[in-house]
Design an enzyme around this catalytic site. Structure first.
Site, short mmCIF file in Angstrom:
data_model
loop_
_atom_site.label_atom_id
_atom_site.label_comp_id
_atom_site.label_asym_id
_atom_site.label_seq_id
_atom_site.Cartn_x
_atom_site.Cartn_y
_atom_site.Cartn_z
N ASN A 97 0.86 -1.18 0.00
CA ASN A 97 0.00 0.00 0.00
C ASN A 97 0.90 1.23 0.00
OD1 ASN A 97 -1.81 2.02 0.39
ND2 ASN A 97 -2.49 1.38 2.43
N LYS A 118 0.03 4.22 -0.30
CA LYS A 118 -0.66 5.41 0.23
C LYS A 118 -0.40 6.59 -0.72
CE LYS A 118 -0.32 3.32 4.74
NZ LYS A 118 -0.33 3.47 6.19
N HIS A 143 -9.57 1.11 4.63
CA HIS A 143 -8.34 1.40 5.36
C HIS A 143 -8.65 2.41 6.48
CE1 HIS A 143 -4.32 2.70 6.37
NE2 HIS A 143 -3.89 1.60 5.80
N GLU A 184 -7.14 4.91 7.47
CA GLU A 184 -6.94 6.32 7.09
C GLU A 184 -8.17 6.86 6.36
OE1 GLU A 184 -3.17 5.62 5.20
OE2 GLU A 184 -2.35 5.15 7.18
N GLU A 201 -5.41 -4.52 10.65
CA GLU A 201 -4.42 -3.46 10.84
C GLU A 201 -4.74 -2.70 12.12
OE1 GLU A 201 -2.40 -2.47 6.75
OE2 GLU A 201 -3.89 -0.96 7.29
N GLY A 220 2.36 2.78 10.78
CA GLY A 220 3.30 3.88 10.60
C GLY A 220 4.01 4.30 11.88
N SER A 276 3.36 -1.61 10.51
CA SER A 276 4.81 -1.63 10.77
C SER A 276 5.46 -2.96 10.42
CB SER A 276 5.09 -1.24 12.23
OG SER A 276 4.70 0.10 12.46
P1 13P Z 1 2.96 0.79 7.69
O1 13P Z 1 3.46 -0.53 7.13
O2 13P Z 1 3.68 1.97 7.14
O3 13P Z 1 2.87 0.75 9.18
O4 13P Z 1 1.46 0.95 7.14
C1 13P Z 1 0.58 -0.10 7.30
C2 13P Z 1 -0.62 0.15 6.49
O5 13P Z 1 -1.43 1.00 6.82
C3 13P Z 1 -0.80 -0.62 5.25
O6 13P Z 1 -2.07 -0.45 4.73
#
Ligand code: 13P
Length: 246
Positions: free
Chosen positions: A9, A11, A93, A95, A163, A169, A209
């Protein structure tokens, strides 16, 4: 046995050049043939990713709308993804849920529409730190799943990504025990509320992460069928995550 799936992903990161480089790097790498690889670049780079990647590697959108076409400024339809040979979408997601205000119901409706129209979906769920500390993790995820079940009857095109929001992150990965506990409870929920087949066959990914350092240990857990990777998917070490079982 469930085929391992590892998804990138991106983003809202990257440039046309960096996305092409990531795709070329994946084309040239030795990837475990027993792993399904999916790459989700920003929408504007979907076509470039599809044109660059070899056919064994799939492309995913990071969002898709629940109408076929029309006056929906800024949205992309499942039909348009199909037309561009983009076979997957990430939906729900955290976010998008928290920053863009997508409710359980919106996510469920989009998931139904996408899967009904030939798009496979990586459907995300997960609890906040506050919810975990209040002992509500399994309850929160069961509620997210219940909202999905209201809309969806065919689970064969759905991959679930767990997640935990506190792990996204932050560099704070869930322990293998924490992840396995939630994955097992999702699998049990599928058995109790959908079917034995959905429970046996639905892949459940872990995200939050994930790195080339922690993936091997997580991948050994019974109910962890792969990963949804953010930050580390932008780096060459993503190849090592795809090869976590090799
Ligand atoms: P990170 O791997 O940067 O923690 O992000 C995870 C994520 O949100 C994948 O969709």
């Amino acid at each position: 046995a469930r085929k391992t799936l590892v998804a990138a992903n991106h983003k809202m990161n990257g440039t046309l050049q960096s996305v092409k480089e990531i795709c070329q790097n994946l084309n040239n790498a030795q990837l475990d043939p027993n792993v399904e690889t999916v790459v989700a670049p920003p929408a504007i780079y979907l076509l470039a990713a599809r044109e660059t990647l070899k056919k064994e590697i799939a492309v995913a959108a990071q969002n898709v709308f629940d109408k076929p076409n029309g006056a929906f400024t800024g949205e992309t339809s499942a039909h348009q993804l199909k037309d561009a040979s983009v076979d997957w979408a990430i939906l729900g997601h955290s976010e998008r849920r928290t920053i863009l205000g997508e409710t359980d119901e919106i996510v469920a409706s989009k998931t139904k529409y996408a899967t009904d129209n030939g798009i496979s979906v990586i459907w995300c769920c997960g609890e906040s730190l506050e919810q975990r500390e209040a002992g509500k993790t399994l309850e929160v995820i069961a509620a997210q799943l219940a909202a999905l079940k209201k809309e969806v009857s065919d689970w064969s095109k759905i991959v679930i990504a767990y997640e935990p929001i506190w792990a996204i992150g932050t560099g704070k990965v869930a322990t293998k025990e924490q992840a396995q506990e939630v994955h097992a409870s999702i699998r049990k929920w599928l058995k109790d509320n959908v079917s034995q087949q959905a429970s046996d066959e639905t892949r459940i990914l872990y995200g939050g992460s994930v790195s080339e350092k922690n993936c091997k240990e997580l991948a050994q857990e019974n109910d962890i069928d792969g990963f949804l990777v953010g930050g580390a998917s932008l780096k060459p070490a993503f190849v090592d995550i795809i090869n976590c079982k090799a």
